[in-house]
Enzyme design. Sequence first.
Site, PDB file in Angstrom:
ATOM      1  N   GLY A  14      58.941  46.251  35.329  1.00  0.00           N
ATOM      2  CA  GLY A  14      60.357  46.686  34.801  1.00  0.00           C
ATOM      3  C   GLY A  14      60.337  47.184  33.298  1.00  0.00           C
ATOM      4  O   GLY A  14      61.162  46.744  32.406  1.00  0.00           O
ATOM      5  N   SER A  16      61.150  50.483  32.860  1.00  0.00           N
ATOM      6  CA  SER A  16      62.050  51.546  32.514  1.00  0.00           C
ATOM      7  C   SER A  16      63.174  51.259  31.613  1.00  0.00           C
ATOM      8  O   SER A  16      63.867  52.195  31.464  1.00  0.00           O
ATOM      9  CB  SER A  16      62.436  52.106  33.970  1.00  0.00           C
ATOM     10  OG  SER A  16      63.101  51.133  34.588  1.00  0.00           O
ATOM     11  N   VAL A  63      58.061  45.115  42.858  1.00  0.00           N
ATOM     12  CA  VAL A  63      57.359  43.935  42.692  1.00  0.00           C
ATOM     13  C   VAL A  63      57.512  42.721  43.947  1.00  0.00           C
ATOM     14  O   VAL A  63      56.491  41.753  44.043  1.00  0.00           O
ATOM     15  CB  VAL A  63      57.829  43.129  41.511  1.00  0.00           C
ATOM     16  CG1 VAL A  63      57.399  43.656  40.141  1.00  0.00           C
ATOM     17  CG2 VAL A  63      59.064  42.529  41.614  1.00  0.00           C
ATOM     18  N   ASN A  89      57.430  41.021  34.125  1.00  0.00           N
ATOM     19  CA  ASN A  89      58.969  41.074  33.359  1.00  0.00           C
ATOM     20  C   ASN A  89      59.994  41.669  34.312  1.00  0.00           C
ATOM     21  O   ASN A  89      60.909  41.128  33.985  1.00  0.00           O
ATOM     22  CB  ASN A  89      58.783  42.104  32.158  1.00  0.00           C
ATOM     23  CG  ASN A  89      59.982  42.364  31.678  1.00  0.00           C
ATOM     24  OD1 ASN A  89      60.567  41.653  31.026  1.00  0.00           O
ATOM     25  ND2 ASN A  89      60.244  43.572  32.223  1.00  0.00           N
ATOM     26  N   SER A 141      62.931  32.793  30.732  1.00  0.00           N
ATOM     27  CA  SER A 141      64.437  33.013  29.945  1.00  0.00           C
ATOM     28  C   SER A 141      64.740  31.470  29.676  1.00  0.00           C
ATOM     29  O   SER A 141      64.092  30.615  29.948  1.00  0.00           O
ATOM     30  CB  SER A 141      65.326  33.358  31.187  1.00  0.00           C
ATOM     31  OG  SER A 141      66.652  33.154  30.501  1.00  0.00           O
ATOM     32  N   TYR A 155      69.140  32.308  39.801  1.00  0.00           N
ATOM     33  CA  TYR A 155      68.283  32.871  38.646  1.00  0.00           C
ATOM     34  C   TYR A 155      67.714  31.776  37.919  1.00  0.00           C
ATOM     35  O   TYR A 155      66.313  31.822  37.525  1.00  0.00           O
ATOM     36  CB  TYR A 155      69.472  33.767  37.736  1.00  0.00           C
ATOM     37  CG  TYR A 155      68.695  34.280  36.459  1.00  0.00           C
ATOM     38  CD1 TYR A 155      67.972  35.466  36.374  1.00  0.00           C
ATOM     39  CD2 TYR A 155      68.994  33.690  35.213  1.00  0.00           C
ATOM     40  CE1 TYR A 155      67.382  35.786  35.452  1.00  0.00           C
ATOM     41  CE2 TYR A 155      68.318  34.097  34.081  1.00  0.00           C
ATOM     42  CZ  TYR A 155      67.499  35.513  34.135  1.00  0.00           C
ATOM     43  OH  TYR A 155      67.152  35.880  33.018  1.00  0.00           O
ATOM     44  N   ALA A 157      66.683  28.994  38.568  1.00  0.00           N
ATOM     45  CA  ALA A 157      65.771  28.263  39.615  1.00  0.00           C
ATOM     46  C   ALA A 157      64.636  29.307  39.292  1.00  0.00           C
ATOM     47  O   ALA A 157      63.353  28.676  39.381  1.00  0.00           O
ATOM     48  CB  ALA A 157      66.080  28.080  40.895  1.00  0.00           C
TER      49      ALA A 157
HETATM   50  P1  NAP Z   1      67.370  45.324  32.992  1.00  0.00           P
HETATM   51  O1  NAP Z   1      67.839  46.062  31.609  1.00  0.00           O
HETATM   52  O2  NAP Z   1      68.286  45.281  34.152  1.00  0.00           O
HETATM   53  O3  NAP Z   1      65.857  46.064  33.440  1.00  0.00           O
HETATM   54  C1  NAP Z   1      65.189  45.673  34.504  1.00  0.00           C
HETATM   55  C2  NAP Z   1      63.898  46.351  34.652  1.00  0.00           C
HETATM   56  O4  NAP Z   1      63.293  45.846  35.921  1.00  0.00           O
HETATM   57  C3  NAP Z   1      64.228  47.669  35.138  1.00  0.00           C
HETATM   58  O5  NAP Z   1      62.983  48.703  34.888  1.00  0.00           O
HETATM   59  C4  NAP Z   1      64.145  47.667  36.977  1.00  0.00           C
HETATM   60  O6  NAP Z   1      63.984  49.313  37.284  1.00  0.00           O
HETATM   61  C5  NAP Z   1      63.084  46.659  37.084  1.00  0.00           C
HETATM   62  N1  NAP Z   1      62.993  46.242  38.270  1.00  0.00           N
HETATM   63  C6  NAP Z   1      64.274  45.527  38.852  1.00  0.00           C
HETATM   64  N2  NAP Z   1      63.711  44.958  40.081  1.00  0.00           N
HETATM   65  C7  NAP Z   1      62.617  45.386  40.380  1.00  0.00           C
HETATM   66  C8  NAP Z   1      61.720  45.441  41.301  1.00  0.00           C
HETATM   67  N3  NAP Z   1      61.907  44.855  42.430  1.00  0.00           N
HETATM   68  N4  NAP Z   1      60.601  46.025  41.328  1.00  0.00           N
HETATM   69  C9  NAP Z   1      60.090  46.444  40.297  1.00  0.00           C
HETATM   70  N5  NAP Z   1      60.835  46.677  39.031  1.00  0.00           N
HETATM   71  C10 NAP Z   1      62.108  46.262  39.099  1.00  0.00           C
HETATM   72  O7  NAP Z   1      66.962  43.671  32.909  1.00  0.00           O
HETATM   73  P2  NAP Z   1      66.469  43.098  31.398  1.00  0.00           P
HETATM   74  O8  NAP Z   1      67.504  42.583  30.906  1.00  0.00           O
HETATM   75  O9  NAP Z   1      65.394  43.885  30.467  1.00  0.00           O
HETATM   76  O10 NAP Z   1      65.501  41.618  31.985  1.00  0.00           O
HETATM   77  C11 NAP Z   1      64.175  41.654  32.338  1.00  0.00           C
HETATM   78  C12 NAP Z   1      63.417  40.426  32.373  1.00  0.00           C
HETATM   79  O11 NAP Z   1      63.779  39.609  31.282  1.00  0.00           O
HETATM   80  C13 NAP Z   1      63.780  39.855  33.604  1.00  0.00           C
HETATM   81  O12 NAP Z   1      62.957  39.107  34.061  1.00  0.00           O
HETATM   82  C14 NAP Z   1      65.118  38.752  32.960  1.00  0.00           C
HETATM   83  O13 NAP Z   1      65.081  37.592  33.726  1.00  0.00           O
HETATM   84  C15 NAP Z   1      64.539  38.470  31.585  1.00  0.00           C
HETATM   85  N6  NAP Z   1      65.560  38.033  30.829  1.00  0.00           N
HETATM   86  C16 NAP Z   1      66.581  38.895  30.264  1.00  0.00           C
HETATM   87  C17 NAP Z   1      67.357  38.482  29.275  1.00  0.00           C
HETATM   88  C18 NAP Z   1      68.448  39.432  28.604  1.00  0.00           C
HETATM   89  O14 NAP Z   1      69.051  38.712  27.645  1.00  0.00           O
HETATM   90  N7  NAP Z   1      68.568  40.543  29.027  1.00  0.00           N
HETATM   91  C19 NAP Z   1      67.416  37.160  28.885  1.00  0.00           C
HETATM   92  C20 NAP Z   1      66.410  36.191  29.363  1.00  0.00           C
HETATM   93  C21 NAP Z   1      65.456  36.818  30.143  1.00  0.00           C
HETATM   94  P3  NAP Z   1      64.404  49.554  38.597  1.00  0.00           P
HETATM   95  O15 NAP Z   1      65.644  48.977  39.025  1.00  0.00           O
HETATM   96  O16 NAP Z   1      64.256  51.159  38.730  1.00  0.00           O
HETATM   97  O17 NAP Z   1      63.296  48.978  39.685  1.00  0.00           O
END
Ligand code: NAP
Length: 257
Positions: A14, A16, A63, A89, A141, A155, A157
């Site tokens: 993740g 990108s 993934v 991630n 998270s 989520y 869970a």
């Molecule tokens: P994001 O901006 O939507 O980015 C998600 C990344 O994961 C993208 O690179 C996406 O690329 C990749 N991805 C999604 N599904 C995938 C799959 N099946 N296989 C491979 N890559 C995949 O999300 P984010 O906010 O950065 O969140 C990233 C992580 O942080 C997650 O685990 C989320 O639960 C956690 N998190 C985020 C926050 C927040 O405030 N943003 C808070 C707590 C936890 P593609 O779609 O091209 O595959």
Amino acid sequence: MTDSLKGKSVIVTGASKGIGKGIARVFAQAGGAKVLAVSRNLKEAEAAAREFGNGASGFAADVTKPEDMAAMAKAANDRYGGIDVLCANAGQFPQVKIEEMTAQQWDETMAINLKGTFLSVQACLPYLKKSKQGRVVITSSITGPVTGFPGWSHYGATKAGQLGFMRTACIELAKYGITVNAVLPGNIVTEGLNDLGEDYKNSMAASVPLKRLGEVEDIGHAALFFASKEAAYITGQTIIVDGGQILPESLDALAQA
Ligand code: NAP
């Protein structure tokens, strides 16, 4: 902080966008590591890798697919001579309340966030075992392990489930010198969070004692610490990076400060 990641081979799933991109940038630029930036979209993964520099490269993998995870691990080994660190991630957080949620929506978030964590760790294990600094850093998270929010029962869970996985994984993998830890972000500015809208972001920022949302690099530096040589004796642990968001007992606690 540390130069123990210099030249190490690091996979970030993740990478990108969002938090993964921040983690990958910190490992490549502050840590001096060789980073394999993974997402389903190859062009976006490669574009991110070009930004990181220091030999980073992109790889397309889902993934949820064991064969993709095996190919990802092999690519890191072929390109960088092994795998020292896996940052598990990749994740998604679509909001849907229990009354409206379909079984398919539940399964999809489970598959990416929870099964994806297991599959990526399992695929990297043969290589991590050979490393002298084998590390797994999971992005969990605050939502799930500590807090709740309407629309995120599935989520939450998955994010609590990742910690259950971690607590057994760290015992099973200790004999190989591999540590497994998790970073618990609060509300971090990412493409995924932007999709939730300005009202959501403003109300979240107002509930954070430090009065701002987090930056992706805030998570990257916590992950870098867990991956460092200095953190060799820490396993099965969590660190919350949320600007103090979970601390106030009520909105009044913030108003009176
Ligand atoms: P994001 O901006 O939507 O980015 C998600 C990344 O994961 C993208 O690179 C996406 O690329 C990749 N991805 C999604 N599904 C995938 C799959 N099946 N296989 C491979 N890559 C995949 O999300 P984010 O906010 O950065 O969140 C990233 C992580 O942080 C997650 O685990 C989320 O639960 C956690 N998190 C985020 C926050 C927040 O405030 N943003 C808070 C707590 C936890 P593609 O779609 O091209 O595959």
